[in-house]
Design a protein around this motif. Structure first.
Motif, PDB file in Angstrom:
ATOM      1  N   UNK A 106       5.284  -8.366 -26.845  1.00 47.56           N
ATOM      2  CA  UNK A 106       4.403  -7.360 -26.245  1.00 47.56           C
ATOM      3  C   UNK A 106       4.521  -7.452 -24.734  1.00 47.56           C
ATOM      4  N   UNK A 107       3.952  -6.480 -24.037  1.00 53.62           N
ATOM      5  CA  UNK A 107       3.869  -6.492 -22.580  1.00 53.62           C
ATOM      6  C   UNK A 107       2.422  -6.755 -22.179  1.00 53.62           C
ATOM      7  N   UNK A 108       2.243  -7.623 -21.188  1.00 57.42           N
ATOM      8  CA  UNK A 108       0.918  -8.028 -20.739  1.00 57.42           C
ATOM      9  C   UNK A 108       0.743  -7.622 -19.277  1.00 57.42           C
ATOM     10  N   UNK A 109      -0.396  -7.070 -18.887  1.00 60.83           N
ATOM     11  CA  UNK A 109      -0.611  -6.725 -17.470  1.00 60.83           C
ATOM     12  C   UNK A 109      -0.454  -7.952 -16.576  1.00 60.83           C
ATOM     13  N   UNK A 143      -3.495 -17.844 -23.326  1.00 61.35           N
ATOM     14  CA  UNK A 143      -3.195 -16.479 -23.754  1.00 61.35           C
ATOM     15  C   UNK A 143      -2.482 -16.527 -25.096  1.00 61.35           C
ATOM     16  N   UNK A 144      -2.908 -15.679 -26.015  1.00 60.03           N
ATOM     17  CA  UNK A 144      -2.223 -15.510 -27.289  1.00 60.03           C
ATOM     18  C   UNK A 144      -1.778 -14.064 -27.398  1.00 60.03           C
ATOM     19  N   UNK A 145      -0.477 -13.861 -27.558  1.00 57.97           N
ATOM     20  CA  UNK A 145       0.090 -12.517 -27.606  1.00 57.97           C
ATOM     21  C   UNK A 145       0.547 -12.247 -29.034  1.00 57.97           C
ATOM     22  N   UNK A 171       2.363 -10.454 -10.506  1.00 52.87           N
ATOM     23  CA  UNK A 171       2.036  -9.297  -9.681  1.00 52.87           C
ATOM     24  C   UNK A 171       3.175  -8.323  -9.535  1.00 52.87           C
ATOM     25  N   UNK A 172       4.313  -8.598 -10.214  1.00 56.77           N
ATOM     26  CA  UNK A 172       5.463  -7.692 -10.122  1.00 56.77           C
ATOM     27  C   UNK A 172       6.207  -7.700 -11.442  1.00 56.77           C
ATOM     28  N   UNK A 173       5.725  -6.944 -12.402  1.00 53.63           N
ATOM     29  CA  UNK A 173       6.338  -6.917 -13.722  1.00 53.63           C
ATOM     30  C   UNK A 173       7.560  -6.037 -13.768  1.00 53.63           C
ATOM     31  N   UNK A 174       8.191  -5.880 -14.950  1.00 53.63           N
ATOM     32  CA  UNK A 174       9.402  -5.067 -15.068  1.00 53.63           C
ATOM     33  C   UNK A 174       9.155  -3.630 -14.656  1.00 53.63           C
ATOM     34  N   UNK A 175      10.179  -2.987 -14.110  1.00 53.49           N
ATOM     35  CA  UNK A 175      10.068  -1.580 -13.737  1.00 53.49           C
ATOM     36  C   UNK A 175       9.792  -0.740 -14.985  1.00 53.49           C
ATOM     37  N   UNK A 176       9.169   0.386 -14.780  1.00 57.89           N
ATOM     38  CA  UNK A 176       8.932   1.290 -15.888  1.00 57.89           C
ATOM     39  C   UNK A 176       7.713   0.965 -16.712  1.00 57.89           C
ATOM     40  N   UNK A 177       6.808   0.156 -16.182  1.00 51.13           N
ATOM     41  CA  UNK A 177       5.595  -0.205 -16.911  1.00 51.13           C
ATOM     42  C   UNK A 177       4.593   0.934 -16.898  1.00 51.13           C
ATOM     43  N   UNK A 178       3.435   0.681 -17.481  1.00 46.90           N
ATOM     44  CA  UNK A 178       2.396   1.699 -17.511  1.00 46.90           C
ATOM     45  C   UNK A 178       1.897   1.985 -16.102  1.00 46.90           C
ATOM     46  N   UNK A 181      -0.298  -0.487 -13.734  1.00 40.77           N
ATOM     47  CA  UNK A 181       0.184  -1.594 -12.928  1.00 40.77           C
ATOM     48  C   UNK A 181       1.356  -2.300 -13.584  1.00 40.77           C
ATOM     49  N   UNK A 182       1.972  -3.240 -12.867  1.00 37.81           N
ATOM     50  CA  UNK A 182       3.130  -3.952 -13.402  1.00 37.81           C
ATOM     51  C   UNK A 182       2.753  -4.796 -14.605  1.00 37.81           C
TER      52      UNK A 182
END
Length: 216
Positions: A106-109, A143-145, A171-178, A181-182
């Motif tokens: 999954x993707x996490x903020x 954290x549990x994902x 504070x800088x996640x992969x490009x193309x996120x929601x 925010x990253x």
């Protein structure tokens, strides 16, 4: 061993990664591996977690080499030669995770992870001893994902977030996120877990409890 990077931007990216490694541990080693026109840099942090960053480039001769992080940083940031001499070899004993077989969980903020890391750092300063934060704090699951489809959930210990924070990845996640925010991508491969942010990834082998075999 000679390292050749595709352009100054890739050189600066690798230099920034190496500088953060040295900031955490001046005696650290960096493992460089090359494949398909890219070079991956690996390092172990004081939190017993691997960090990695991939840039466009190649090693000559091709393969892999271990370098002293401080020497590599000097070559990247000071010497500025087109061909980077990786310097005398360093000792590297860590197992690297597999290249293939990763499945996105999954993707996490990134902001959520940043907040968890800040709270953990406050606790670490409060309870740190002569050897640093206690192992009980570092190994605490924060954290549990859970995957959106069927599959085993992935737990993330505090030491992973400390490594991400120390390397400046949060504070800088992969490009193309929601638009919110990253985001940081959480993936798993066998006994390994990986968190990918925009400027690098943190990788750690999960501790899997083996079933006890009772006497018959």
């Amino acid at each position: 061993m000679t390292l050749r990077l595709a352009d100054p931007t890739e050189r600066d990216d690798l230099g920034a990664f190496t500088a953060r490694v040295v900031r955490l541990d001046q005696t650290a080693a960096i493992r460089l591996t090359a494949s398909a026109g890219r070079v991956s840099a690996w390092a172990r942090t004081p939190f017993d977690v691997l960090v990695t960053r991939s840039v466009a480039g190649e090693l000559d001769p091709s393969g892999a080499v271990s370098a002293h992080a401080s020497s590599l940083l000097t070559a990247l940031a000071v010497d500025r030669a087109e061909a980077v001499d990786t310097g005398p070899p360093a000792v590297w004993t860590d197992e690297l995770p597999p290249v293939q077989g990763w499945e996105r969980v999954d993707d996490v903020p990134a902001d959520e992870l940043d907040g968890l890391a800040d709270r953990g750092l406050a606790l670490a300063r409060e309870h740190a001893g002569p050897m640093g934060p206690p192992a009980s704090l570092l190994d605490q699951t924060v954290l549990t994902v859970s995957p959106q489809s069927a599959g085993r959930p992935v737990t993330v210990p505090m030491r992973v977030l400390f490594a991400m924070s120390g390397m400046g990845f949060l504070g800088a996640g992969p490009d193309g996120g929601d638009a919110g925010g990253p985001r940081v991508r959480v993936s798993a491969a066998g006994s390994w877990v990986r968190l990918d942010a925009r400027y690098g990834a943190v990788v750690r082998r999960r501790i899997v409890s083996l079933p006890l075999i009772g006497a018959t």
